[in-house]
Design a protein around this motif. Structure first.
Motif, PDB file in Angstrom:
ATOM      1  N   LEU A 155       0.812  -1.214   0.000  1.00 40.08           N
ATOM      2  CA  LEU A 155       0.000   0.000   0.000  1.00 40.08           C
ATOM      3  C   LEU A 155       0.846   1.265   0.000  1.00 40.08           C
ATOM      4  N   GLN A 156       2.161   1.094  -0.079  1.00 40.65           N
ATOM      5  CA  GLN A 156       3.027   2.249   0.096  1.00 40.65           C
ATOM      6  C   GLN A 156       3.860   2.556  -1.150  1.00 40.65           C
ATOM      7  N   SER A 157       3.428   2.130  -2.306  1.00 39.68           N
ATOM      8  CA  SER A 157       4.250   2.291  -3.507  1.00 39.68           C
ATOM      9  C   SER A 157       4.397   3.761  -3.909  1.00 39.68           C
ATOM     10  N   THR A 158       5.620   4.144  -4.246  1.00 37.11           N
ATOM     11  CA  THR A 158       5.838   5.440  -4.863  1.00 37.11           C
ATOM     12  C   THR A 158       5.461   5.339  -6.328  1.00 37.11           C
ATOM     13  N   LYS A 159       5.400   6.486  -7.005  1.00 39.98           N
ATOM     14  CA  LYS A 159       4.983   6.502  -8.404  1.00 39.98           C
ATOM     15  C   LYS A 159       5.870   5.607  -9.269  1.00 39.98           C
ATOM     16  N   ASN A 160       7.181   5.794  -9.186  1.00 35.64           N
ATOM     17  CA  ASN A 160       8.082   5.053 -10.058  1.00 35.64           C
ATOM     18  C   ASN A 160       8.025   3.559  -9.803  1.00 35.64           C
ATOM     19  N   ARG A 161       7.915   3.187  -8.517  1.00 39.29           N
ATOM     20  CA  ARG A 161       7.823   1.759  -8.213  1.00 39.29           C
ATOM     21  C   ARG A 161       6.514   1.183  -8.744  1.00 39.29           C
ATOM     22  N   GLU A 162       5.447   1.937  -8.623  1.00 42.52           N
ATOM     23  CA  GLU A 162       4.158   1.466  -9.132  1.00 42.52           C
ATOM     24  C   GLU A 162       4.215   1.270 -10.648  1.00 42.52           C
ATOM     25  N   PHE A 163       4.793   2.231 -11.360  1.00 42.10           N
ATOM     26  CA  PHE A 163       4.893   2.111 -12.817  1.00 42.10           C
ATOM     27  C   PHE A 163       5.708   0.881 -13.210  1.00 42.10           C
ATOM     28  N   GLU A 164       6.811   0.670 -12.514  1.00 38.79           N
ATOM     29  CA  GLU A 164       7.667  -0.471 -12.833  1.00 38.79           C
ATOM     30  C   GLU A 164       6.952  -1.781 -12.542  1.00 38.79           C
ATOM     31  N   SER A 165       6.281  -1.840 -11.392  1.00 36.12           N
ATOM     32  CA  SER A 165       5.571  -3.055 -11.004  1.00 36.12           C
ATOM     33  C   SER A 165       4.464  -3.394 -11.996  1.00 36.12           C
ATOM     34  N   MET A 166       3.688  -2.373 -12.409  1.00 35.42           N
ATOM     35  CA  MET A 166       2.602  -2.638 -13.349  1.00 35.42           C
ATOM     36  C   MET A 166       3.135  -3.018 -14.726  1.00 35.42           C
ATOM     37  N   ALA A 167       4.263  -2.457 -15.134  1.00 34.70           N
ATOM     38  CA  ALA A 167       4.867  -2.875 -16.403  1.00 34.70           C
ATOM     39  C   ALA A 167       5.287  -4.334 -16.334  1.00 34.70           C
ATOM     40  N   ASP A 168       5.846  -4.759 -15.207  1.00 37.31           N
ATOM     41  CA  ASP A 168       6.201  -6.167 -15.007  1.00 37.31           C
ATOM     42  C   ASP A 168       4.973  -7.060 -15.150  1.00 37.31           C
ATOM     43  N   ILE A 169       3.934  -6.720 -14.384  1.00 36.34           N
ATOM     44  CA  ILE A 169       2.750  -7.578 -14.304  1.00 36.34           C
ATOM     45  C   ILE A 169       2.019  -7.638 -15.639  1.00 36.34           C
ATOM     46  N   LEU A 170       1.786  -6.481 -16.262  1.00 41.61           N
ATOM     47  CA  LEU A 170       1.029  -6.472 -17.520  1.00 41.61           C
ATOM     48  C   LEU A 170       1.788  -7.162 -18.641  1.00 41.61           C
ATOM     49  N   SER A 171       3.098  -6.965 -18.724  1.00 41.54           N
ATOM     50  CA  SER A 171       3.858  -7.645 -19.776  1.00 41.54           C
ATOM     51  C   SER A 171       3.883  -9.150 -19.530  1.00 41.54           C
ATOM     52  N   PHE A 172       3.950  -9.563 -18.260  1.00 36.46           N
ATOM     53  CA  PHE A 172       3.894 -10.986 -17.909  1.00 36.46           C
ATOM     54  C   PHE A 172       2.554 -11.590 -18.336  1.00 36.46           C
ATOM     55  N   ILE A 173       1.474 -10.869 -18.052  1.00 39.33           N
ATOM     56  CA  ILE A 173       0.141 -11.364 -18.415  1.00 39.33           C
ATOM     57  C   ILE A 173      -0.025 -11.440 -19.933  1.00 39.33           C
ATOM     58  N   LEU A 174       0.332 -10.378 -20.637  1.00 43.40           N
ATOM     59  CA  LEU A 174       0.138 -10.342 -22.088  1.00 43.40           C
ATOM     60  C   LEU A 174       1.004 -11.386 -22.792  1.00 43.40           C
ATOM     61  N   THR A 175       2.176 -11.652 -22.240  1.00 42.38           N
ATOM     62  CA  THR A 175       3.025 -12.704 -22.804  1.00 42.38           C
ATOM     63  C   THR A 175       2.362 -14.066 -22.676  1.00 42.38           C
ATOM     64  N   HIS A 176       1.818 -14.353 -21.500  1.00 42.95           N
ATOM     65  CA  HIS A 176       1.333 -15.704 -21.224  1.00 42.95           C
ATOM     66  C   HIS A 176      -0.158 -15.898 -21.477  1.00 42.95           C
ATOM     67  N   THR A 177      -0.814 -14.877 -21.990  1.00 37.90           N
ATOM     68  CA  THR A 177      -2.182 -15.064 -22.496  1.00 37.90           C
ATOM     69  C   THR A 177      -2.200 -14.992 -24.023  1.00 37.90           C
ATOM     70  N   GLY A 178      -1.028 -15.005 -24.623  1.00 36.83           N
ATOM     71  CA  GLY A 178      -0.922 -15.199 -26.065  1.00 36.83           C
ATOM     72  C   GLY A 178      -1.005 -13.975 -26.931  1.00 36.83           C
ATOM     73  N   HIS A 179      -0.851 -12.765 -26.365  1.00 35.74           N
ATOM     74  CA  HIS A 179      -0.902 -11.570 -27.212  1.00 35.74           C
ATOM     75  C   HIS A 179       0.260 -11.631 -28.206  1.00 35.74           C
ATOM     76  N   PRO A 180      -0.015 -11.532 -29.505  1.00 35.84           N
ATOM     77  CA  PRO A 180       1.053 -11.727 -30.506  1.00 35.84           C
ATOM     78  C   PRO A 180       2.196 -10.724 -30.401  1.00 35.84           C
ATOM     79  N   ASP A 181       1.910  -9.483 -29.966  1.00 33.92           N
ATOM     80  CA  ASP A 181       2.965  -8.477 -29.894  1.00 33.92           C
ATOM     81  C   ASP A 181       3.915  -8.690 -28.724  1.00 33.92           C
ATOM     82  N   TYR A 182       3.566  -9.583 -27.819  1.00 37.07           N
ATOM     83  CA  TYR A 182       4.375  -9.786 -26.616  1.00 37.07           C
ATOM     84  C   TYR A 182       5.101 -11.133 -26.605  1.00 37.07           C
ATOM     85  N   GLN A 183       5.049 -11.846 -27.726  1.00 32.60           N
ATOM     86  CA  GLN A 183       5.714 -13.143 -27.763  1.00 32.60           C
ATOM     87  C   GLN A 183       7.196 -12.978 -28.072  1.00 32.60           C
ATOM     88  N   PRO A 184       8.043 -13.770 -27.411  1.00 31.36           N
ATOM     89  CA  PRO A 184       9.489 -13.663 -27.666  1.00 31.36           C
ATOM     90  C   PRO A 184       9.825 -14.054 -29.098  1.00 31.36           C
TER      91      PRO A 184
END
Length: 743
Positions: A712-741
């Motif tokens: 509950l204590q995330s600063t702005k930069n940490r929040e942005f980094e965390s959400m980039a991690d999570i969303l890219s992880f999700i889009l990769t593993h739910t098959g989005h074509p632009d996120y495949q290695p």
């Protein structure tokens, strides 16, 4: 050459990537590892089986030793972090998602939180500008006045390398002073002190052992004299001690006194005639500057609690003689004192959708009170405010369609909203009522009630916020899905207007379903960013939450808890059957108590999901009573001390339902080492067991934040980094074509 913000932040992320590449190679060649089907080299941790016997049933626990913060365990956790960071840094288009958040933040100029109305347009608030990482404290004496900066947390300790951010504020009744609570480096325990508004100088020492993280609305405030504050204080703030949340007390402190002169006024020690358990959290509450009585509340892991009252003048006596007001059995959800005698309250007693009643201090009666607003058939009453202009209350249908009413001179009328809303908040500003509206695709707008026209007029406190997301390309679909037993489960879907139901859409499904708390409609840019990448944001309003009233909560509580994950599964199957998506394209996300529903949906139907995010999740419920907040958590989920409670806890325990040699989806398990609500070892144990059991080629990752708590204590930069991690992880593993290695 001047480097702009995005370039600098991306450079920082790139440096981290190089660093973790080196650390990853060091780990590979210097420690025992297990390489699974995904090709990831997980650090080795041996099983040390402990067998527990509960009511005649033997349960094996292979990773009990991960509950100890031994050197070996901490080293294993750090090695897990290196594997996780190496993997997350390699995800395609992660920087794209990070940059989008930074740009959106710049376009919106600033964000406002923590508004406190003192009286007739005088207000305090927290404001973070687009170029700042944390918010500052500001003050406005009148609506049209220029804002005045009162406190910048970066100036709190200039000699320290640590980062401070304001957790919350509490001005006194005449706005001459304001209590400030600071978090340091994401830790949950706060540093509290008082600031003089006129001089902008501290007028108190640092108040020790404060537990403001328990609640902002309960337990912290000011007495009518404007120089005495009250707050909840722990006897032990050692985050590693199971006693850190035990034997808390409500205390008062007078400005100018030495902090050692804090006085205990409501606690197990100070109030021996009141039944207060060590795990209870005694609070004080004061409704107005004209209040005659202080309210003592014995809170815990529930919306319902026992309460007592005492004349404020008696708080300074050596012994306080608190009198009973209402019990948790009266199901009082909220209340407001009007004048010095009348008590208006919202109750679920004989009213699953709640009703509004009235009683008084002179003759308190919570079993047969005067009923002002009867229970409504299809609407759950949520909020209540009483002023000289009438009683105002809001309702909600299925947790997502909000309405506003006024009751005045014996008559009830609905107030037309300027725009459809999924969430209404009510606040008093003097005798005015501030009505805040927002929804899935509408940012917060504030209005004042106009008594002459019986309508809402825009209350434009922050006219130049410059919020740029107009949501014109997005749409909302509110539906109900038949559950396993025929119950209708509300499901909110937000997606792009041109979406095709061809089974190819990634879905981010985020649920909770505990403590009677609702998934409240609110716009959050990272989720809308996911939608604009081609996904669907889905919120199942499952049993255990409060979207459909108290009965809905009770239907996902203790031994009825299986309804929570069965509702999640029913909603997932509905979306697959109706071609919104397909198997393997749904990501399930659960945090805190929401980890129970998400964790059990994952372990019961791993075939449905492509990814799972478990953040600070309750994943090993059989052991909740061994954690810091265990005794309180047992009130919501059950206790192993009785056979019925044991069976319920075992059923909801995701850790014990992991099956060997099973194909599990990609899973990211996140926790904070300073978490005082859900012990981080629940995540450790779940990750270790899932890594061993998984037979798919999908990664099982453990991410431990050593400098954070319950998230509950995330600063702005940490929040942005965390959400980039999570969303890219999700889009990769739910098959989005632009996120495949790339091959």
């Amino acid at each position: 050459m001047k480097i702009n913000e995005i370039t600098f932040l991306r450079y920082s992320m790139g440096f981290k990537y190089i660093l973790f590449q080196l650390l990853f190679l060091i780990i590979i060649f210097s420690c025992n590892t297990t390489v699974n089907e995904s090709g990831l080299a997980y650090p080795e941790i041996q099983k040390e089986v402990v067998v527990d016997t509960y009511h005649g049933q033997h349960i094996e626990d292979s990773y009990r030793h991960l509950e100890d913060n031994s050197e070996d365990v901490i080293n294993w956790v750090k090695k897990q972090n290196s594997v996780t960071e190496h993997y997350l840094q390699s995800l395609k288009r992660k920087n794209h998602l990070f940059d989008k958040q930074v740009n959106h933040d710049k376009e919106n100029k600033y964000s406002i939180t923590g508004i406190h109305y003192v009286d007739n347009d005088l207000l305090f608030f927290l404001k973070r500008n687009a170029n700042e990482n944390v918010a500052k404290l500001y003050f406005k004496e009148r609506l049209d006045d220029a804002e005045v900066e009162l406190f910048d947390p970066k100036h709190f300790d200039v000699a320290s390398e640590n980062e401070f951010q304001i957790k919350f504020i509490k001005p006194n009744w005449d706005a001459s002073k304001v209590l400030i609570s600071l978090n340091e480096n994401g830790k949950e325990n706060s540093k509290m002190f008082v600031l003089d508004v006129k001089t902008k100088k501290l007028v108190s020492g640092i108040l020790s052992n404060g537990k403001p993280s328990l609640s902002e609305s309960l337990g912290i405030g000011w007495l009518p004299d404007n120089i005495t504050l009250f707050y909840s204080r722990s006897s032990n703030v050692d985050k590693n001690s199971n006693a850190s949340l035990l034997n808390t007390s409500a205390v008062i402190y007078k400005i100018g006194d030495d902090p050692s002169q804090i006085r205990d006024v409501f606690s197990k020690n100070n109030s021996p005639n009141i039944d207060i358990n060590p795990e209870d959290a005694p609070f004080l509450k004061l409704d107005s500057k004209d209040a005659k009585y202080a309210i003592g509340i014995i809170a815990g892991a529930s919306y319902y609690y026992d309460s007592y009252y005492l004349p404020i003048l008696e708080l300074n006596e050596v012994e306080q003689k608190w009198k009973p007001l209402f019990k948790k059995e009266h199901l009082v959800r909220s209340y407001q004192i009007y004048g010095q005698n009348d008590i208006y309250f919202l109750t679920g007693f004989n009213a699953a959708n709640f009703r509004i009643c009235r009683t008084s201090f002179s003759s308190p009666n919570f079993e047969n009170p005067e009923i002002i607003i009867p229970e409504k058939k299809d609407e759950v009453i949520k909020n209540l405010v009483v002023t000289s202009k009438g009683m105002f209350f809001s309702t909600v249908i299925n947790g997502v369609i909000a309405k506003l009413y006024r009751h005045h001179k014996g008559k009830e009328m609905e107030i037309k909203l300027p725009t459809p809303s999924g969430n209404i908040k009510l606040a008093k500003n003097g005798e005015d009522v501030v009505v805040s509206l927002k929804g899935w695709l509408s940012a917060t707008e504030r209005y004042l009630f106009n008594e002459e026209t019986n309508s809402l007029e825009l209350y434009n406190i922050f006219p130049d916020s410059g919020y740029t997301d107009n949501f014109e390309d997005l749409t909302i679909e509110e539906i109900t899905v038949k559950g396993h037993d025929g119950e209708e489960i509300p499901l909110s879907l937000i997606y792009k207007k041109n979406l095709k139901r061809d089974g190819n859409n990634p879905i981010l499904m985020r649920g909770y379903g505990a403590y009677g708390a609702s998934m409240i409609p609110s716009p959050y840019y990272p989720f809308n960013l996911f939608i604009r990448e081609g996904g669907i944001y889905a919120v199942p309003h499952v049993r255990g939450g409060g979207e459909k009233g108290d009965a809905w909560y009770r239907a996902g509580y203790k031994n009825t808890k299986p309804n929570t994950w069965k509702d999640i599964i029913s909603c997932t199957e509905y979306l697959i059957h109706n071609k919104y998506t397909s198997k393997g394209k749904v990501a399930i996300w659960g945090g805190s108590a929401g980890g129970i529903g998400a964790g059990r949906a994952l372990t019961k139907r791993p075939d449905l999901y492509g990814a799972a995010i478990l953040s600070r999740g309750m994943l090993n419920t059989l052991r909740i009573e061994a954690g810091i907040n265990g005794a309180n958590s047992a009130r919501e989920f059950g206790t192993i001390k009785d056979s019925i409670g044991f069976r319920g806890l075992y059923n909801m325990d995701a850790y014990h339902h992991i099956e060997d040699n099973t194909m599990y989806p990609a899973t990211l398990i996140i926790n904070g080492m300073n978490d005082s609500r859900v012990p981080p070892w629940q995540s450790f144990k779940f990750a270790a067991k899932l890594q061993k059991a998984n037979q798919s080629d999908k990664p099982i990752l453990l991410k431990t934040e050593f400098d954070s708590g319950h998230g509950l204590q995330s600063t702005k930069n940490r929040e942005f980094e965390s959400m980039a991690d999570i969303l890219s992880f999700i889009l990769t593993h739910t098959g989005h074509p632009d996120y495949q290695p790339q091959n």
